[in-house]
Design an enzyme around this catalytic site. Structure first.
Site, PDB file in Angstrom:
ATOM      1  N   SER A   1       0.861  -1.181   0.000  1.00 26.92           N
ATOM      2  CA  SER A   1       0.000   0.000   0.000  1.00 26.92           C
ATOM      3  C   SER A   1       0.897   1.230   0.000  1.00 26.92           C
ATOM      4  O   SER A   1       1.842   1.316   0.784  1.00 26.92           O
ATOM      5  CB  SER A   1      -0.910  -0.019   1.233  1.00 26.92           C
ATOM      6  OG  SER A   1      -1.844   1.042   1.156  1.00 26.92           O
ATOM      7  N   GLU A   2       0.598   2.204  -0.878  1.00 27.39           N
ATOM      8  CA  GLU A   2       1.517   3.317  -1.142  1.00 27.39           C
ATOM      9  C   GLU A   2       1.874   4.122   0.109  1.00 27.39           C
ATOM     10  O   GLU A   2       2.920   4.748   0.174  1.00 27.39           O
ATOM     11  CB  GLU A   2       0.930   4.256  -2.193  1.00 27.39           C
ATOM     12  CG  GLU A   2      -0.311   5.014  -1.706  1.00 27.39           C
ATOM     13  CD  GLU A   2      -0.912   5.932  -2.768  1.00 27.39           C
ATOM     14  OE1 GLU A   2      -0.498   5.867  -3.925  1.00 27.39           O
ATOM     15  OE2 GLU A   2      -1.813   6.711  -2.411  1.00 27.39           O
ATOM     16  N   ASN A   3       0.975   4.118   1.100  1.00 30.95           N
ATOM     17  CA  ASN A   3       1.223   4.923   2.290  1.00 30.95           C
ATOM     18  C   ASN A   3       2.185   4.255   3.271  1.00 30.95           C
ATOM     19  O   ASN A   3       2.391   4.775   4.365  1.00 30.95           O
ATOM     20  CB  ASN A   3      -0.095   5.280   2.978  1.00 30.95           C
ATOM     21  CG  ASN A   3      -0.954   4.075   3.275  1.00 30.95           C
ATOM     22  OD1 ASN A   3      -1.134   3.211   2.431  1.00 30.95           O
ATOM     23  ND2 ASN A   3      -1.463   3.987   4.481  1.00 30.95           N
TER      24      ASN A   3
ATOM     25  N   SER B   1       8.472   3.788   0.573  1.00 33.55           N
ATOM     26  CA  SER B   1       7.351   3.185  -0.131  1.00 33.55           C
ATOM     27  C   SER B   1       7.412   3.479  -1.630  1.00 33.55           C
ATOM     28  O   SER B   1       7.140   2.605  -2.464  1.00 33.55           O
ATOM     29  CB  SER B   1       6.031   3.712   0.442  1.00 33.55           C
ATOM     30  OG  SER B   1       4.952   3.009  -0.111  1.00 33.55           O
TER      31      SER B   1
END
Lengths: 238, 230
Positions: free
Chosen positions: B63-65, B105
């Protein structure tokens, strides 16, 4: 060395109108709400806000935008209808950045890197000078984001991105000590280390204020030398 | 989690019998993901892919976060404010998950460390161009989309073949602002599986109940058929 203070008002008072301020957080996770509220109460205006999103939330950057305090938004997700309205009537400006480019530009600023090349945004409107950064009162574009220098590196087209320096940063930590050593928690870390690194003055709010040594050296996610002030989040106990 | 493969009862087929449902598109793409891989799932149909990933497959979701090992949504009353996904929904972490900051990330994405990036699309072109972030009349939030299409070993676009007005989203050239140029390696739609081949989409597979004529009619770009047509 003691960077901790209970006096949030005087810490925030050093931020002038027109300042450039980077804010950590992704949605509400890691968003420094107490500091953003204090800035609103200090009635600061004409701010340039660097943060991933603005206005997905009622508080934080969302509140700053709603109260008309944001002159320019620099980030990846400007979804607040109130900010869009300000943008389309010439009362606010935008610099739209891919999320990874934004965080790397902040990191570069803190790491002494002047600029870097990345394939992200190459051959798109965010790189070719066609994306509007400012509109007139009737919603017609009057200024555009600068075109990015493009170069082939290792057989791949890439754009040049400059370090993104900011005057101040608002950071949300899980635990902090008086030296400013910080520990974050799970996905609340997000942009917080990068905004702290990029700022001349990094202001931290923490859920927990602990004794020096309580955060094990391996568990310090951001060393205190990046941090200038530490305050407690609203509702947190010292 | 419903790892039901291939069953009509699971709602994988379109209501009119021609092609897959949105869930069916997700399930079909999931069948092509290798066990032991790392994958980012974008907004839209890609998010549904998670429902078809069995834990024993050891497919880890990025997940990008700042998460590798994103799990299902959190049960009501068990939400943790510090665990959200890219859509800011409260989720859980799987055993073996890791969390990190946004700079790392996005280094994971751009640095070519992800095996797959699965994205939704508004338009995709046979030259591999993808448009999925800015549509007329919508506030343009670019988020991580432009980063996600750079660097992953495979960039798959999952979308419905046609828009609400019947217009083809499988185009010769994208008309909407690009997310990335020439980035798409594979396309999964409700009508089939395709690969951008420059001047045409190569047909890898037709979905159940989809005729060659229907596919020709629904696709703006030329199609390149396998020999002989399977």
């Amino acid at each position: 060395m003691d960077k901790f203070t209970d006096d949030i008002g005087s810490v925030v008072a050093q931020i002038p109108d027109g300042a450039t301020l980077a804010i950590g957080g992704f949605g509400y996770a890691g968003l420094p709400l107490t500091l953003c509220d204090a800035l609103c109460e200090a009635d600061r205006r004409d701010l340039t806000i660097v943060s991933n999103n603005i206005g997905g939330e009622d508080r934080g950057g969302g509140r700053l935008a709603r109260e008309g305090r944001v002159r320019k938004f620099v980030g990846s997700f400007p979804i607040a209808p109130v900010f869009t309205e300000q943008l389309m009537t010439g009362r606010a400006e935008i610099e739209l950045l891919p999320q990874g480019t934004m965080v790397e530009r902040l990191r570069a600023a803190g790491a002494g890197i002047g600029a870097f090349y990345t394939a992200t945004s190459v051959k798109t409107s965010l790189a070719d000078g066609t994306y509007p950064s400012r509109y007139d009162a009737d919603g017609h574009p009057v200024a555009f984001m600068a075109p990015k220098e493009t170069r082939e590196i290792d057989g791949r087209l890439m754009v040049l991105e400059y370090a993104l320096h900011v005057d101040f940063a608002f950071v949300k930590a899980h635990r902090a000590d008086r030296l400013g050593n910080l520990q974050f928690r799970l996905a609340a870390r997000n942009f917080n280390p990068a905004v702290a690194m990029a700022a001349k003055v990094a202001i931290v709010e923490t859920e927990e204020f602990v004794e020096v040594g309580d955060i094990e050296p391996d568990d310090v996610h951001l060393p205190g030398l990046f941090v200038d002030h530490v305050v407690l989040s609203e509702g947190a106990a010292r | 989690m419903s790892p039901a493969i291939g069953g009509e009862a699971a709602g994988l087929l379109a209501a009119d019998g021609a092609g897959w449902s949105r869930e069916g598109v997700a399930e079909r793409a999931r069948r092509d993901l290798r066990s032991g891989s790392f994958v980012n799932l974008g907004i839209g149909i890609p998010q549904l892919v998670a429902d078809f990933v069995e834990p024993e497959a050891e497919i880890y979701i990025h997940s990008e976060n700042g998460i590798i090992g994103a799990g299902p949504g959190a049960a009501e009353g068990e939400e943790d404010a510090d665990i959200v996904d890219a859509g800011k929904r409260h989720i859980t972490l799987v055993l073996g998950a890791s969390t990190f900051d946004s700079a790392l990330s996005f280094a994971i994405m751009r640095g070519g460390h992800l095996d797959y990036s699965l994205l939704g699309g508004m338009e995709v072109a046979c030259n591999g161009d993808l448009a999925n972030w800015a549509a007329p009349g919508r506030t343009p939030g670019v988020g991580g989309a432009m980063d996600l299409v750079q660097g992953a070993k495979e960039v798959w676009v999952l979308l419905l073949h046609r828009g609400k007005g019947g217009e083809s989203k499988m185009r010769v050239r994208c008309e909407l602002p690009l997310t990335g140029a020439g980035v798409t390696t594979r396309v999964y739609t409700d009508l089939g599986v395709f690969e951008p081949a420059g001047a045409a989409f190569r047909v890898i597979e037709r979905a159940p109940g989809v005729t060659r004529a229907l596919l020709e009619e629904a696709t703006e770009a030329p199609l390149e058929w396998p020999e002989p047509d399977a």
